[in-house]
Design a protein around this motif. Structure first.
Motif, PDB file in Angstrom:
ATOM      1  N   SER A  48       0.851  -1.196   0.000  1.00 37.98           N
ATOM      2  CA  SER A  48       0.000   0.000   0.000  1.00 37.98           C
ATOM      3  C   SER A  48       0.879   1.235   0.000  1.00 37.98           C
ATOM      4  O   SER A  48       1.947   1.260   0.641  1.00 37.98           O
ATOM      5  N   MET A  49       0.435   2.261  -0.700  1.00 40.59           N
ATOM      6  CA  MET A  49       1.234   3.484  -0.844  1.00 40.59           C
ATOM      7  C   MET A  49       0.373   4.724  -0.732  1.00 40.59           C
ATOM      8  O   MET A  49      -0.809   4.719  -1.093  1.00 40.59           O
ATOM      9  N   GLY A  50       0.992   5.775  -0.242  1.00 40.04           N
ATOM     10  CA  GLY A  50       0.404   7.104  -0.256  1.00 40.04           C
ATOM     11  C   GLY A  50       1.517   8.131  -0.258  1.00 40.04           C
ATOM     12  O   GLY A  50       2.608   7.881   0.255  1.00 40.04           O
ATOM     13  N   ARG A  51       1.268   9.273  -0.859  1.00 37.99           N
ATOM     14  CA  ARG A  51       2.293  10.323  -0.901  1.00 37.99           C
ATOM     15  C   ARG A  51       2.396  11.007   0.455  1.00 37.99           C
ATOM     16  O   ARG A  51       1.431  11.086   1.219  1.00 37.99           O
ATOM     17  N   ASN A  52       3.592  11.499   0.760  1.00 37.84           N
ATOM     18  CA  ASN A  52       3.767  12.303   1.973  1.00 37.84           C
ATOM     19  C   ASN A  52       4.568  13.559   1.631  1.00 37.84           C
ATOM     20  O   ASN A  52       5.121  13.680   0.540  1.00 37.84           O
ATOM     21  N   ASN A  53       4.623  14.474   2.565  1.00 37.40           N
ATOM     22  CA  ASN A  53       5.357  15.732   2.342  1.00 37.40           C
ATOM     23  C   ASN A  53       6.502  15.882   3.318  1.00 37.40           C
ATOM     24  O   ASN A  53       6.890  17.002   3.677  1.00 37.40           O
ATOM     25  N   ARG A  54       7.063  14.759   3.737  1.00 34.14           N
ATOM     26  CA  ARG A  54       8.121  14.802   4.750  1.00 34.14           C
ATOM     27  C   ARG A  54       9.531  14.769   4.155  1.00 34.14           C
ATOM     28  O   ARG A  54      10.513  14.801   4.888  1.00 34.14           O
ATOM     29  N   GLY A  55       9.637  14.643   2.841  1.00 34.72           N
ATOM     30  CA  GLY A  55      10.958  14.701   2.222  1.00 34.72           C
ATOM     31  C   GLY A  55      11.710  13.385   2.219  1.00 34.72           C
ATOM     32  O   GLY A  55      12.874  13.348   1.815  1.00 34.72           O
ATOM     33  N   GLU A  56      11.098  12.295   2.688  1.00 32.55           N
ATOM     34  CA  GLU A  56      11.750  11.001   2.673  1.00 32.55           C
ATOM     35  C   GLU A  56      10.711   9.891   2.556  1.00 32.55           C
ATOM     36  O   GLU A  56       9.524  10.104   2.841  1.00 32.55           O
ATOM     37  N   TYR A  57      11.165   8.745   2.133  1.00 31.29           N
ATOM     38  CA  TYR A  57      10.304   7.574   2.044  1.00 31.29           C
ATOM     39  C   TYR A  57      10.237   6.889   3.406  1.00 31.29           C
ATOM     40  O   TYR A  57      11.249   6.794   4.113  1.00 31.29           O
ATOM     41  N   ALA A  58       9.062   6.398   3.746  1.00 31.87           N
ATOM     42  CA  ALA A  58       8.869   5.625   4.970  1.00 31.87           C
ATOM     43  C   ALA A  58       8.313   4.266   4.578  1.00 31.87           C
ATOM     44  O   ALA A  58       7.262   4.178   3.936  1.00 31.87           O
ATOM     45  N   LEU A  59       9.012   3.211   4.951  1.00 31.65           N
ATOM     46  CA  LEU A  59       8.638   1.841   4.576  1.00 31.65           C
ATOM     47  C   LEU A  59       8.432   1.023   5.838  1.00 31.65           C
ATOM     48  O   LEU A  59       9.336   0.893   6.667  1.00 31.65           O
ATOM     49  N   CYS A  60       7.239   0.449   5.978  1.00 31.15           N
ATOM     50  CA  CYS A  60       6.915  -0.373   7.136  1.00 31.15           C
ATOM     51  C   CYS A  60       6.597  -1.794   6.683  1.00 31.15           C
ATOM     52  O   CYS A  60       5.784  -1.998   5.780  1.00 31.15           O
ATOM     53  N   SER A  61       7.236  -2.783   7.308  1.00 31.38           N
ATOM     54  CA  SER A  61       6.944  -4.186   7.052  1.00 31.38           C
ATOM     55  C   SER A  61       6.142  -4.743   8.221  1.00 31.38           C
ATOM     56  O   SER A  61       6.612  -4.744   9.360  1.00 31.38           O
ATOM     57  N   HIS A  62       4.928  -5.205   7.929  1.00 32.40           N
ATOM     58  CA  HIS A  62       4.073  -5.763   8.971  1.00 32.40           C
ATOM     59  C   HIS A  62       4.689  -7.023   9.569  1.00 32.40           C
ATOM     60  O   HIS A  62       4.767  -7.169  10.798  1.00 32.40           O
ATOM     61  N   GLU A  63       5.157  -7.940   8.720  1.00 30.86           N
ATOM     62  CA  GLU A  63       5.679  -9.218   9.216  1.00 30.86           C
ATOM     63  C   GLU A  63       6.971  -9.045  10.001  1.00 30.86           C
ATOM     64  O   GLU A  63       7.196  -9.730  11.006  1.00 30.86           O
TER      65      GLU A  63
END
Length: 361
Positions: A48-63
Motif C-alpha cells: 500500500s502506498m500514499g504520498r507524503n510531504n516529509r521529504g523522505e520515504y517511509a517503509l513499514c513491514s508488517h511481518e
C-alpha cells in the motif's frame, strides 16, 4: 494489529498485490537462458502506498515489524528494504517519478523457503507504483524491472523466472517460459494430480548462499565452450572437456532443460513425477544445491505410494520441496511424511495448499 492507517494516520492512495510461486521444473535454468515451469501460489504480498510531504520515504513491514526511512539519494541499509528501493530506482529510470511515499507491506508468502517472497514484493511494489502514477507499464515490463531491481540493489544475480511467474502466472496452470525469448504459454497440470509443498524447516538466503557462485560457474563453462549461454549446449558430452565442477554444472542445466520440455509436452502424472525425481537427483549430485534435510524430505515424499514425484524447489541450500500427488491425498501425505521427517530429527511443515481447486489437474 498494525495497518497502513494505524502506522501512517490515513488511508493509502493505492494497494496492489502479487503472488509467490512454486517452480515445478526448471531449476537454475533461467539465468542460463533456459526453460522453466513455475505456477503461482495463493499466498500474496500486498503493498500500500500514499504520498507524503516529509521529504523522505517511509517503509513499514508488517511481518518484520520494522520501519525504515530513506531517500533515493541515500539507500536503506536494511536488506528487505533494498528490494523496494530497487523498484523505486528502476521505476524512476523508466520515467516514473513519485516523490516521497509512505509504503506499507504485508504478506503471507513464506519467506526463506524458495517461494519467491522477494519477487512478490518487487512485483507488488511496481504494480502499486503503476496504479499510483497511471503508468502504462505492462506486466512483462514490470517483471523485467523487478528482476533488474533484485540484481542491482539486492545483490542476487537472479534470472527472470520468479518475477515472470509473480507477474504473469496463475494458480490454475503452470507457466511454461522460454527465458531467452520470453515466449510463454499456460500448461495445465497432468490429469489426476495435485501439488503439495512442504517446508524443510531450513531457511536460506540467496545473497549469502552459493547461488551467485553457481551462476559464475555456468558463465565460465559457457565461455570455455564458446557459447553465449548454456542454453546453446544440447549435447551433454560437450561438457566432457571441462574440469569439475563445471562439467557437472553443464550436465544439470542441459538435462533440466530437456526435462522441462518433456513435462510441458503433456506428460502424464507418472511421467511428470519421474521427471521431478530426476531433477532432484541432478540438483543434488550435479548442481550441489541440496542439503541433507531436503534430501531426507524428498526421499520420504518419493517413497509415499500417493506421490508421483518430488524435488526441492527454489534455488536450494534450504527451503521447500514440491511434490506431485494423487488428488485428495495432500493432507494425509503431508501428515505421514512430516511425522517421519520429525522422527528423523527434523522440523518441517506443510505450506497450506489452496482450497479453490488451484494446483489440481
Amino acid at each position: 494489529m498494525s495497518s497502513f492507517e494505524t502506522v501512517f494516520g490515513g488511508m493509502p492512495k493505492v494497494t496492489a498485490q502479487a503472488p509467490g510461486r512454486v517452480n515445478l521444473l526448471g531449476e537454475h535454468t533461467d539465468y542460463n537462458d533456459g526453460y522453466v515451469l513455475p505456477i503461482a501460489i495463493e499466498q500474496k504480498t500486498s503493498v500500500s502506498m500514499g504520498r507524503n510531504n516529509r521529504g523522505e520515504y517511509a517503509l513499514c513491514s508488517h511481518e518484520l515489524d520494522r520501519m525504515v526511512h530513506f531517500t533515493l539519494a541515500e539507500p536503506p541499509v536494511e536488506h528487505f528494504a533494498a528490494y523496494v528501493y530497487g523498484c523505486l530506482m528502476e521505476a524512476r529510470a523508466s520515467g516514473i517519478e513519485t516523490g516521497p511515499l509512505d509504503i506499507y507491506v504485508e504478506s503471507d508468502v513464506p519467506m526463506g523457503v524458495g517461494l519467491s517472497s522477494s519477487a512478490a514484493l518487487e512485483v507488488a511494489t511496481l504494480r502499486a507504483l503503476r496504479a499510483l502514477t497511471g503508468s502504462s507499464l505492462d506486466d512483462l515490463r514490470i517483471a523485467q524491472l523487478a528482476q533488474h531491481a533484485e540484481i542491482e540493489y539486492a545483490g542476487v544475480r537472479c534470472g527472470i523466472m520468479d518475477q515472470m511467474a509473480s507477474s504473469l502466472a496463475g494458480t490454475k496452470s503452470a507457466l511454461f517460459l522460454d527465458t531467452r525469448t520470453l515466449e510463454r504459454r499456460l500448461v495445465p497440470l497432468p490429469p489426476a494430480s495435485a501439488v503439495l509443498v512442504l517446508d524443510s524447516g531450513v531457511a536460506r538466503t540467496l545473497a549469502g548462499s552459493g547461488y551467485n557462485q553457481r551462476r559464475a560457474e555456468c558463465e565460465e563453462a559457457a565461455l570455455r565452450l564458446g557459447v553465449t549461454s548454456l542454453r546453446d549446449v544440447h549435447d551433454i558430452s560437450k561438457a566432457d572437456t571441462l574440469p569439475e565442477p563445471l562439467r557437472r554444472r553443464v550436465r544439470h542445466v542441459v538435462s533440466e532443460n530437456v526435462r522441462v520440455l518433456r513435462a510441458a509436452s503433456w506428460a502424464s502424472a507418472k511421467e511428470f513425477g519421474a521427471l521431478m525425481n530426476a531433477s532432484h537427483a541432478s540438483l543434488r549430485d550435479d548442481y550441489e544445491v541440496s542439503i541433507p534435510e531436503l534430501d531426507r524430505l524428498v526421499a520420504l515424499l518419493q517413497a509415499h505410494p500417493d506421490v508421483y514425484g518430488a524435488r526441492l524447489t527454489g534455488a536450494g541450500f534450504g527451503g521447500a520441496c514440491v511434490a506431485l500427488c494423487k488428488p485428495d491425498t495432500l493432507q494425509p501425505v503431508a501428515r505421514t511424511v512430516l511425522r517421519d521427517y520429525a522422527g528423523a530429527g527434523f522440523n518441517g511443515r506443510m505450506l497450506v495448499p489452496p482450497s479453490d481447486g488451484a494446483w489440481v489437474g
